[in-house]
Design a protein around this motif. Sequence first.
Motif, mmCIF file in Angstrom:
data_model
loop_
_atom_site.group_PDB
_atom_site.id
_atom_site.type_symbol
_atom_site.label_atom_id
_atom_site.label_comp_id
_atom_site.label_asym_id
_atom_site.label_seq_id
_atom_site.Cartn_x
_atom_site.Cartn_y
_atom_site.Cartn_z
ATOM 1 N N ASP A 51 21.252 17.280 27.508
ATOM 2 C CA ASP A 51 21.930 16.096 28.024
ATOM 3 C C ASP A 51 21.038 14.861 27.930
ATOM 4 O O ASP A 51 19.809 14.938 28.093
ATOM 5 C CB ASP A 51 22.330 16.297 29.488
ATOM 6 C CG ASP A 51 23.518 17.231 29.643
ATOM 7 O OD1 ASP A 51 24.211 17.475 28.638
ATOM 8 O OD2 ASP A 51 23.746 17.718 30.761
ATOM 9 N N ARG A 97 23.805 15.798 24.018
ATOM 10 C CA ARG A 97 25.188 15.518 24.409
ATOM 11 C C ARG A 97 25.150 14.490 25.520
ATOM 12 O O ARG A 97 24.425 14.656 26.502
ATOM 13 C CB ARG A 97 25.833 16.826 24.888
ATOM 14 C CG ARG A 97 27.302 16.765 25.193
ATOM 15 C CD ARG A 97 27.835 18.177 25.378
ATOM 16 N NE ARG A 97 27.049 18.954 26.324
ATOM 17 C CZ ARG A 97 27.103 20.294 26.429
ATOM 18 N NH1 ARG A 97 27.876 20.988 25.631
ATOM 19 N NH2 ARG A 97 26.374 20.918 27.332
ATOM 20 N N TYR A 98 25.897 13.401 25.358
ATOM 21 C CA TYR A 98 25.779 12.324 26.350
ATOM 22 C C TYR A 98 26.385 12.732 27.688
ATOM 23 O O TYR A 98 27.441 13.363 27.758
ATOM 24 C CB TYR A 98 26.358 11.011 25.832
ATOM 25 C CG TYR A 98 27.846 10.951 25.556
ATOM 26 C CD1 TYR A 98 28.770 10.722 26.579
ATOM 27 C CD2 TYR A 98 28.340 11.065 24.258
ATOM 28 C CE1 TYR A 98 30.126 10.633 26.320
ATOM 29 C CE2 TYR A 98 29.692 10.972 23.984
ATOM 30 C CZ TYR A 98 30.583 10.755 25.016
ATOM 31 O OH TYR A 98 31.937 10.660 24.754
ATOM 32 N N ALA A 99 25.658 12.385 28.725
ATOM 33 C CA ALA A 99 26.109 12.595 30.100
ATOM 34 C C ALA A 99 26.574 11.250 30.665
ATOM 35 O O ALA A 99 26.492 10.216 30.001
ATOM 36 C CB ALA A 99 24.976 13.169 30.941
ATOM 37 N N GLY A 147 30.566 11.314 31.029
ATOM 38 C CA GLY A 147 29.849 12.151 30.090
ATOM 39 C C GLY A 147 30.809 12.825 29.116
ATOM 40 O O GLY A 147 32.037 12.830 29.311
#
Length: 517
Positions: free
Chosen positions: A492, A316-318, A329
């Motif tokens: 992340d 999951r992009y931060a 994010g």
Amino acid sequence: MSGPAPAPVTADTNPLRDPDDKRLPRIAGPCSMVMFGVTGDLARKKLMPAIYDLASRGLLPPGFSLVGFARRDWADQDFAKVVYDSVRQHARTEFREEVWRSLAEGFRFVPGAFDDPDAFELLARTVRELDEERGTGGNHAFYLSIPPSWFADVCTRLQESGLSDPRPGTWRRVVIEKPFGHDLRSAQELNEIVEGVFPADSIFRIDHYLGKETVQNILALRFANQLFEPVWNANYVDHVQITMAEDIGIGGRAGYYDEVGAARDVIQNHLLQLLALTAMEEPVAFTADAVRAEKEKVLAAVSLPENLDTATARGRYAAGWQGTEKVDGYLDEDGVDAANRTETYAALRVDVRTRRWAGVPFYLRTGKRLGKRVTEIAVVFRRAPHLPFTSTATEELGANAIVIRVQPDEGMTMRFGSKVPGSQMEVRDVSMDFGYGSSFTESSPEAYERLILDVLLGEPPLFPRHAEVEQSWRILDPVIEHWAASDRPPEDYPAGTWGPDGSDQMMRRDGREWRLP
């Protein structure tokens, strides 16, 4: 906007439809398209511009008509203004007033809700009027650019109003957009609903990736050239990587994306379709049934490794930097529910248990906020079994590869070793590049142009049938279920990078690494 009915376009009066001369472009016969969901982004940014571009290229009949259906208090002129704005902003071809005026004469709008029987009776009257006034000939396509939760209501109303039933010698077709369900069971239920109203050969499931020129070129590359097919197998191929990377976030799609995630959004449809085209056997002909038969065989042979902890990765992009822009994010995006543990990056290994591909892993990955926007298929070959050179002469030599670029720079690259000029023997990697833009004077049409035209022509090779959809869910469902049962949240990764460390570890365990596009 009405006028005298134009003369019918037939194969006799229009040489562009001569089935015996494949060099000439084909145009659709008399017909209309009814578009549900005309207020959505897809309709405004892709579908309406594609229809204009088809008209601009002379591929629609003179009496072609477009009917918009939505819960808006619009007149025909209001709908025409919406289409006009969409075309001026997003059309690929040059805007020409004479093309626009001719096309706009066939615009109609029907206000109403998707479950309103009175609105569908009005739609039925509008369609009958188009047959009389515009010469649409009783041929009508219904484009459901709406959430799948409304498919049942719309199909039921189309059936009750008689809109789904063609007269002899005419046709009615339905077009549905992904997602085709959210798991195998829902996909089967959805298929039962749609096939309960329309026959299977009148149902067109849109996967816009299959309309891209480079995707179609996979089949030409493999089966029109003696050069590639002899080495397209486990004797020579080490592994295959299929990547769809995006450098953008979810934008304003949190309501949809937070319930779906990267694996359902991309791997289940786009990437598994690319895998099928890459791994399928040669069809006996380039017909819908023949191509689908081979794709279905490949998807049926796909299996997952036993240990999904080591054969999959999710992230999951931060917050981070996308180029020179600092971006938030995923959990900071409006509308995101952290409790959903939605992944914006997904990667997995699958195996294709056929004689051709036994022992060759296929690695699939997709993600948001990655290093750049790119979709590619990389066929990476085994290293030469013997190199008659010193180790220092080849220390920078990698594996040969054929890389098919689907977007944004459509084309193909071949990587191989070549001697460096000089008195010593030194071998390094070089690349030979083919680009569509530099090799052909014709500009590539947008995927939706090709797909919409195929719907109107009734030619379905590029559209997956329900068997392919169900096989794809059979492959992905265990991965989704495994992640749902896991105690570990998505890992992340900083925006602007190439995904979580777990994805790199997945490759390193197999002694391989991801390509850097």
